[in-house]
Design a protein around this motif. Structure first.
Motif, PDB file in Angstrom:
ATOM      1  N   VAL A 114       3.762  82.176  28.282  1.00 44.18           N
ATOM      2  CA  VAL A 114       4.959  82.927  28.656  1.00 44.18           C
ATOM      3  C   VAL A 114       4.549  84.126  29.501  1.00 44.18           C
ATOM      4  CG1 VAL A 114       6.220  82.219  26.588  1.00 44.18           C
ATOM      5  CG2 VAL A 114       4.975  84.381  26.578  1.00 44.18           C
ATOM      6  N   VAL A 115       5.403  84.478  30.479  1.00 38.09           N
ATOM      7  CA  VAL A 115       5.151  85.628  31.347  1.00 38.09           C
ATOM      8  C   VAL A 115       6.408  86.481  31.395  1.00 38.09           C
ATOM      9  CG1 VAL A 115       3.468  84.394  32.764  1.00 38.09           C
ATOM     10  CG2 VAL A 115       5.854  84.380  33.442  1.00 38.09           C
ATOM     11  N   GLY A 116       6.221  87.791  31.441  1.00 37.36           N
ATOM     12  CA  GLY A 116       7.366  88.690  31.528  1.00 37.36           C
ATOM     13  C   GLY A 116       7.011  90.076  31.046  1.00 37.36           C
ATOM     14  N   SER A 117       8.025  90.932  30.943  1.00 35.98           N
ATOM     15  CA  SER A 117       7.825  92.305  30.480  1.00 35.98           C
ATOM     16  C   SER A 117       8.314  92.428  29.047  1.00 35.98           C
ATOM     17  CB  SER A 117       8.581  93.286  31.382  1.00 35.98           C
ATOM     18  OG  SER A 117       8.026  93.292  32.673  1.00 35.98           O
ATOM     19  N   PHE A 118       7.404  92.716  28.124  1.00 40.58           N
ATOM     20  CA  PHE A 118       7.768  92.903  26.727  1.00 40.58           C
ATOM     21  C   PHE A 118       6.691  93.737  26.050  1.00 40.58           C
ATOM     22  CE2 PHE A 118       6.306  88.564  27.630  1.00 40.58           C
ATOM     23  CZ  PHE A 118       5.088  88.518  26.969  1.00 40.58           C
ATOM     24  N   ILE A 119       7.068  94.407  24.956  1.00 37.74           N
ATOM     25  CA  ILE A 119       6.093  95.207  24.232  1.00 37.74           C
ATOM     26  C   ILE A 119       5.201  94.276  23.418  1.00 37.74           C
ATOM     27  CG2 ILE A 119       7.603  97.211  24.122  1.00 37.74           C
ATOM     28  CD1 ILE A 119       8.086  96.484  21.170  1.00 37.74           C
ATOM     29  N   GLU A 120       4.223  94.863  22.725  1.00 35.72           N
ATOM     30  CA  GLU A 120       3.305  94.068  21.911  1.00 35.72           C
ATOM     31  C   GLU A 120       4.092  93.266  20.871  1.00 35.72           C
ATOM     32  OE1 GLU A 120      -0.205  93.937  21.691  1.00 35.72           O
ATOM     33  OE2 GLU A 120      -0.388  95.024  23.589  1.00 35.72           O
ATOM     34  N   LEU A 121       3.869  91.957  20.851  1.00 36.60           N
ATOM     35  CA  LEU A 121       4.518  91.099  19.864  1.00 36.60           C
ATOM     36  C   LEU A 121       3.740  91.160  18.556  1.00 36.60           C
ATOM     37  CD1 LEU A 121       5.198  88.012  22.168  1.00 36.60           C
ATOM     38  CD2 LEU A 121       6.768  89.871  21.608  1.00 36.60           C
ATOM     39  N   GLU A 122       4.472  91.161  17.457  1.00 31.99           N
ATOM     40  CA  GLU A 122       3.825  91.256  16.152  1.00 31.99           C
ATOM     41  C   GLU A 122       3.222  89.913  15.761  1.00 31.99           C
ATOM     42  OE1 GLU A 122       3.561  94.088  15.424  1.00 31.99           O
ATOM     43  OE2 GLU A 122       5.372  95.285  15.552  1.00 31.99           O
ATOM     44  N   GLU A 123       1.971  89.934  15.356  1.00 30.23           N
ATOM     45  CA  GLU A 123       1.307  88.709  14.933  1.00 30.23           C
ATOM     46  C   GLU A 123       1.993  88.160  13.683  1.00 30.23           C
ATOM     47  OE1 GLU A 123      -2.945  88.886  14.660  1.00 30.23           O
ATOM     48  OE2 GLU A 123      -3.027  90.480  16.168  1.00 30.23           O
ATOM     49  N   GLY A 124       2.170  86.833  13.651  1.00 29.74           N
ATOM     50  CA  GLY A 124       2.756  86.177  12.498  1.00 29.74           C
ATOM     51  C   GLY A 124       4.270  86.186  12.481  1.00 29.74           C
ATOM     52  N   LEU A 125       4.902  86.944  13.392  1.00 29.97           N
ATOM     53  CA  LEU A 125       6.359  87.018  13.418  1.00 29.97           C
ATOM     54  C   LEU A 125       6.908  86.079  14.482  1.00 29.97           C
ATOM     55  CD1 LEU A 125       8.872  88.399  12.317  1.00 29.97           C
ATOM     56  CD2 LEU A 125       8.589  90.172  14.027  1.00 29.97           C
ATOM     57  N   GLU A 126       7.975  85.393  14.144  1.00 31.83           N
ATOM     58  CA  GLU A 126       8.568  84.439  15.079  1.00 31.83           C
ATOM     59  C   GLU A 126       9.556  85.156  16.002  1.00 31.83           C
ATOM     60  OE1 GLU A 126      11.479  80.835  14.351  1.00 31.83           O
ATOM     61  OE2 GLU A 126       9.425  80.309  13.752  1.00 31.83           O
ATOM     62  N   TYR A 127       9.523  84.783  17.286  1.00 36.48           N
ATOM     63  CA  TYR A 127      10.418  85.355  18.293  1.00 36.48           C
ATOM     64  C   TYR A 127      11.206  84.254  18.970  1.00 36.48           C
ATOM     65  CZ  TYR A 127       7.898  89.773  17.922  1.00 36.48           C
ATOM     66  OH  TYR A 127       7.356  90.943  17.467  1.00 36.48           O
ATOM     67  N   GLU A 128      12.368  84.635  19.424  1.00 37.44           N
ATOM     68  CA  GLU A 128      13.212  83.717  20.195  1.00 37.44           C
ATOM     69  C   GLU A 128      13.259  84.232  21.630  1.00 37.44           C
ATOM     70  OE1 GLU A 128      17.800  83.249  20.039  1.00 37.44           O
ATOM     71  OE2 GLU A 128      17.000  81.860  18.520  1.00 37.44           O
ATOM     72  N   PHE A 129      12.669  83.485  22.569  1.00 37.84           N
ATOM     73  CA  PHE A 129      12.598  83.880  23.976  1.00 37.84           C
ATOM     74  C   PHE A 129      13.669  83.147  24.780  1.00 37.84           C
ATOM     75  CE2 PHE A 129       8.329  84.172  22.200  1.00 37.84           C
ATOM     76  CZ  PHE A 129       7.959  85.458  22.554  1.00 37.84           C
ATOM     77  N   VAL A 130      14.344  83.884  25.654  1.00 40.48           N
ATOM     78  CA  VAL A 130      15.314  83.292  26.576  1.00 40.48           C
ATOM     79  C   VAL A 130      14.728  83.371  27.980  1.00 40.48           C
ATOM     80  CG1 VAL A 130      17.644  83.426  27.532  1.00 40.48           C
ATOM     81  CG2 VAL A 130      17.246  83.995  25.125  1.00 40.48           C
ATOM     82  N   GLY A 131      14.749  82.255  28.698  1.00 44.96           N
ATOM     83  CA  GLY A 131      14.195  82.233  30.055  1.00 44.96           C
ATOM     84  C   GLY A 131      14.211  80.836  30.616  1.00 44.96           C
ATOM     85  N   GLU A 132      13.277  80.553  31.519  1.00 45.82           N
ATOM     86  CA  GLU A 132      13.199  79.214  32.096  1.00 45.82           C
ATOM     87  C   GLU A 132      11.776  78.891  32.494  1.00 45.82           C
ATOM     88  OE1 GLU A 132      15.333  78.774  35.814  1.00 45.82           O
ATOM     89  OE2 GLU A 132      15.328  80.945  36.115  1.00 45.82           O
ATOM     90  N   PHE A 161       8.730  86.558   8.514  1.00 45.13           N
ATOM     91  CA  PHE A 161       7.303  86.264   8.512  1.00 45.13           C
ATOM     92  C   PHE A 161       7.018  85.121   7.538  1.00 45.13           C
ATOM     93  CE2 PHE A 161       6.882  90.682   9.972  1.00 45.13           C
ATOM     94  CZ  PHE A 161       5.837  90.587  10.871  1.00 45.13           C
ATOM     95  N   SER A 162       6.052  84.309   7.847  1.00 43.74           N
ATOM     96  CA  SER A 162       5.449  83.463   6.827  1.00 43.74           C
ATOM     97  C   SER A 162       4.466  84.346   6.058  1.00 43.74           C
ATOM     98  CB  SER A 162       4.706  82.286   7.474  1.00 43.74           C
ATOM     99  OG  SER A 162       3.615  82.774   8.242  1.00 43.74           O
ATOM    100  N   LYS A 163       4.074  83.928   4.868  1.00 43.25           N
ATOM    101  CA  LYS A 163       3.142  84.732   4.079  1.00 43.25           C
ATOM    102  C   LYS A 163       1.824  84.907   4.835  1.00 43.25           C
ATOM    103  CE  LYS A 163       0.955  85.125  -0.455  1.00 43.25           C
ATOM    104  NZ  LYS A 163       0.812  84.568  -1.819  1.00 43.25           N
ATOM    105  N   GLU A 164       1.330  83.810   5.425  1.00 46.73           N
ATOM    106  CA  GLU A 164       0.072  83.869   6.168  1.00 46.73           C
ATOM    107  C   GLU A 164       0.224  84.769   7.403  1.00 46.73           C
ATOM    108  OE1 GLU A 164       1.639  81.119   5.244  1.00 46.73           O
ATOM    109  OE2 GLU A 164       0.332  80.490   3.577  1.00 46.73           O
ATOM    110  N   GLY A 165       1.373  84.651   8.086  1.00 40.41           N
ATOM    111  CA  GLY A 165       1.613  85.469   9.271  1.00 40.41           C
ATOM    112  C   GLY A 165       1.694  86.940   8.942  1.00 40.41           C
ATOM    113  N   LEU A 166       2.319  87.249   7.795  1.00 38.50           N
ATOM    114  CA  LEU A 166       2.452  88.631   7.382  1.00 38.50           C
ATOM    115  C   LEU A 166       1.092  89.247   7.049  1.00 38.50           C
ATOM    116  CD1 LEU A 166       4.413  90.895   6.840  1.00 38.50           C
ATOM    117  CD2 LEU A 166       4.839  89.938   4.566  1.00 38.50           C
TER     118      LEU A 166
END
Length: 756
Positions: free
Chosen positions: A36-54, A76-81
């Protein structure tokens, strides 16, 4: 069409040092790897995100997902957390401690800690310093992420979100909700329409008083900076504001009048009779007129007329030239009067006169030329670096830009002013038609009252890019002794470029000049075929061993459209610059070896609006992405984060070319440009060419343009100069409908943005 991608961060491939731009590997919920490419802050490890784009296919890097916006799932999943809490963000918290926190507080531990940090007291392995690290890091990350997500919820694009976060930080959402119209003044790229759309989405009423006030302020600023006016009448301002608000039936003219009265009361707009000013323009006109009148009244050293004539004769003998009667008159008047204007078209000898004035002045003061004492007595200036450089070449005497002479500083102000004037007894300013009212006020306030001042320029050229009609008003005021040059010098009489430019200004073109195939050429062309015709010209030019960066300039009056500056530049760099070294800050792409134009004054980098350079390299400098740009022999380390202030410059606007000369000029004249084409703009473009002028386009369009009426600027300076303050000023257009302004709809209007 936009798609939705769900997943969590795996790793970062690239993170910009100067922006939020990133390239990252995401693991989707169905265990696939996606870039994925774009402008975003640091994503949290183990946390799921929903990206909109193409999805986009990159020529070098393959399939990528271009992010338009994103949200976090907060699950979070337990392992991701555990992975998140033991990551580098939480200094000193290893996997063992992270596991203990999750086991003790549960899968919703982050929310619990955010709500009540004391819940960490139950974790026996944590000391006070580690508790503090966890709480502060969570708060910092949470605040940053929440403001980004909140900004996306406003319906803003990725680029807009980045700009807002860059300017306001974690206060961005609050600032916007409080007053979305503040974006007009704080953030590049936001004009009234974008800010207004945001305000309406946030629930502002269509007849909200803040909305009406900002519509009026924006209208005044936009009309003045696009049309070159310094004021509008109430009728012009209110009618145009009403049009900007789409003739909304919920808004009455009385509502707008009340909003205007409020702006005047709070000094956001200044009223003088039925003239309404932006405060900066009002004070500029007043200060400029006051400074001129003070200079006019103050005594300056007088020279005996016979001694002036004798000095002029000595200069002619030393230079082995013979001045015409009018040239000699111009030099004598310039040295006999306090304030002098010398105006004339190409080939009339203005540069020869400047040289004659300078050398005659040295003789009158018993000084050799050059010498240090003369350097202290004389200051020579021009609005642009290129014009100053040409001044120096003609006279062999130091010349500089007006901004540099006045001590342009890091705050965007000037060191020299009426409190601390320049030290000189003679000031010569070339290309004076380019000076707008704000710069004129700064210049004349900074000149010592005892100085002799000479302005040189061509009154037939375009007026300044910024508001005002200064050179015209100075001439019309009769405060300056004015010499108008009309005779073309012998050495210029054979130039078809000079002949054609004078024909254009007379409004009568003898088209046989093109059949001579000498210096000026005309080739039929339409908008669709423009690029191919340009390629043909450039190929022939390059075949002579010349280079595209320095010897040729394409001049076009508009940015938009298939034949506009942007489209032409994109076509040329794609064809003639194969370099793969590039930087991207959408929509701008710049490559090594590209020719670029500076769009605004930058005192930090010592660059002026209109400076042209060549990108020589792209690299890290002090750990920052940096462009290394050669501006006329000076290498500038240009931060990539500031590259929005650059544009490609294979083609530039005619306004930006003022004060410059080019060996070869290509000038498209197409029906597509009709709303911008007038006699002065064509005349100005033609007079930029030194050796060859090539016109591409349509003969009828050229005929129509030289016959079109020239717009006249609405200013109050002339009355002020003549001491007629309060007298009615001629109003040129009672309505100035907003929807007829501009070459195309541009948000984020700032001074000069329209004539970039």
């Amino acid at each position: 069409m936009s798609e939705i991608l769900c997943g969590s961060i795996d790793s970062y491939i690239y993170k910009s040092e100067d922006s939020l731009y990133k390239v990252a590997k995401i693991i989707t919920t169905d265990k696939k790897e996606v870039i994925v490419v774009g402008s975003f802050i640091e994503l949290e490890e183990g946390l799921e995100y929903e990206f909109v784009g193409e999805y986009k296919d990159h020529a070098k890097y393959g399939k990528q997902f271009k992010v338009e916006s994103y949200t976090r799932s907060n699950s979070f999943s337990k392992e991701g957390l555990i992975a998140y809490l033991s990551s580098d963000k939480f200094f000193g918290i290893g996997q063992k401690l992270a596991k203990a926190i999750v086991n003790d507080l549960g899968i919703d531990c982050i929310q619990k800690i955010m709500d009540d940090p004391s819940v960490l007291d139950s974790i026996s392995q944590l000391n006070e310093s580690k508790k503090k690290v966890i709480v502060e890091t969570l708060k910092e990350n949470y605040a940053s992420e929440q403001v980004i997500i909140k900004l996306f919820s406003f319906g803003l694009t990725n680029k807009m979100v980045y700009r807002l976060y860059e300017v306001y930080g974690t206060e961005a959402a609050l600032r916007i909700e409080d007053n979305p119209y503040s974006l007009i003044y704080d953030v590049d790229g936001f004009g009234f329409r974008k800010s207004d759309d945001l305000a309406l989405k946030l629930g502002f009423a269509e007849n909200d008083r803040l909305r009406l006030r900002e519509a009026i302020r924006y209208t005044l600023n936009t009309v003045c900076y696009q049309q070159g006016y310094t004021f509008l009448t109430s009728k012009q301002l209110l009618n145009s504001s009403y049009i900007l608000l789409n003739h909304n039936p919920l808004i009455s003219m009385e509502d707008l009048k009340e909003a205007l009265a409020n702006l005047v009361q709070n000094e956001k707009i200044i009223q003088d009779e039925d003239r309404y000013y932006d405060p900066i323009l009002y004070h500029s006109e007043v200060k400029c007129a006051e400074a001129i009148q003070k200079l006019k009244k103050h005594h300056t050293r007088e020279y005996d007329l016979d001694k002036i004539k004798s000095a002029v004769k000595t200069v002619q003998r030393d230079l082995d030239i013979t001045y015409t009667d009018l040239q000699e008159e111009a030099i004598i008047k310039a040295l006999s009067n306090k304030l002098t204007i010398i105006t004339g078209g190409p080939g009339t000898g203005k540069s020869t006169i400047i040289n004659g004035v300078l050398k005659s002045y040295a003789i009158l003061n018993n000084l050799t030329f050059p010498c240090d004492e003369l350097d202290q007595k004389v200051v020579m200036m021009a609005p642009t670096g290129r014009a100053a450089k040409r001044m120096s070449e003609v006279t062999n005497f130091k010349a500089t830009t007006i901004h540099k002479a006045l001590g342009y500083n890091y705050e965007g102000g000037f060191t020299f002013s009426d409190d601390s004037p320049l030290s000189c007894s003679l000031a010569i300013i070339d290309e004076a038609s380019m000076i707008d009212v704000s710069l004129a006020a700064s210049l004349f306030k900074a000149l010592p009252l005892s100085a002799r001042i000479i302005l040189v320029g061509d009154e037939n050229q375009l007026p300044s890019v910024g508001p005002g009609n200064v050179f015209h008003d100075f001439i019309a005021s009769n405060i300056f002794t004015t010499v108008k040059l009309f005779e073309i010098m012998r050495q210029a009489k054979d130039s078809n470029i000079v002949k054609l430019s004078h024909m254009v200004y007379s409004g009568e073109i003898d088209f046989r000049v093109f059949s001579e195939k000498k210096e000026v050429y005309f080739y039929p062309c339409d908008a669709k075929g423009l690029n191919q015709m340009l390629f043909k010209m450039i190929d022939a030019y390059l075949a002579t061993g010349s280079d595209l960066e320095t010897g040729m300039q394409i001049l076009i009056p508009m940015y938009a459209g298939v034949a506009g500056i942007d489209a032409v530049n994109e076509a040329i760099t794609s064809r003639y610059n194969p370099s793969e070294e590039k930087v991207v800050r959408e929509p701008l792409v710049l490559k090594k070896n590209d020719k670029v134009l500076q769009l605004k004054n930058d005192p930090t980098l010592q660059l002026m609006n209109g400076d042209i350079g060549i990108i020589k390299g792209i690299a890290k400098f002090n750990e920052k992405d940096t462009l290394f740009i050669d501006f006329d022999g000076r290498m500038v380390q240009y931060p990539v984060k500031e590259m929005d202030n650059l544009r490609l410059a294979y083609a530039i606007s005619i306004h930006k070319s003022q004060g410059s000369e080019y060996e070869n000029v290509i000038l498209p004249i197409l029906p597509n440009y009709h709303m911008m084409l007038r006699k002065k703009i064509i005349y100005t473009a033609m007079t930029r060419a030194k050796k060859k002028l090539i016109l591409l386009g349509d003969i009828q369009t050229l005929k129509d343009a030289v016959k079109a009426l020239e717009p006249i600027r609405q200013t109050g300076l002339l009355n002020l100069l003549q001491g007629l303050r309060g007298k009615e000023v001629k109003i040129l257009d009672a309505t100035i409908p907003f929807d007829t302004l501009a070459e195309y709809d541009m948000e984020g209007i700032t001074p000069y943005s329209f004539m970039e």
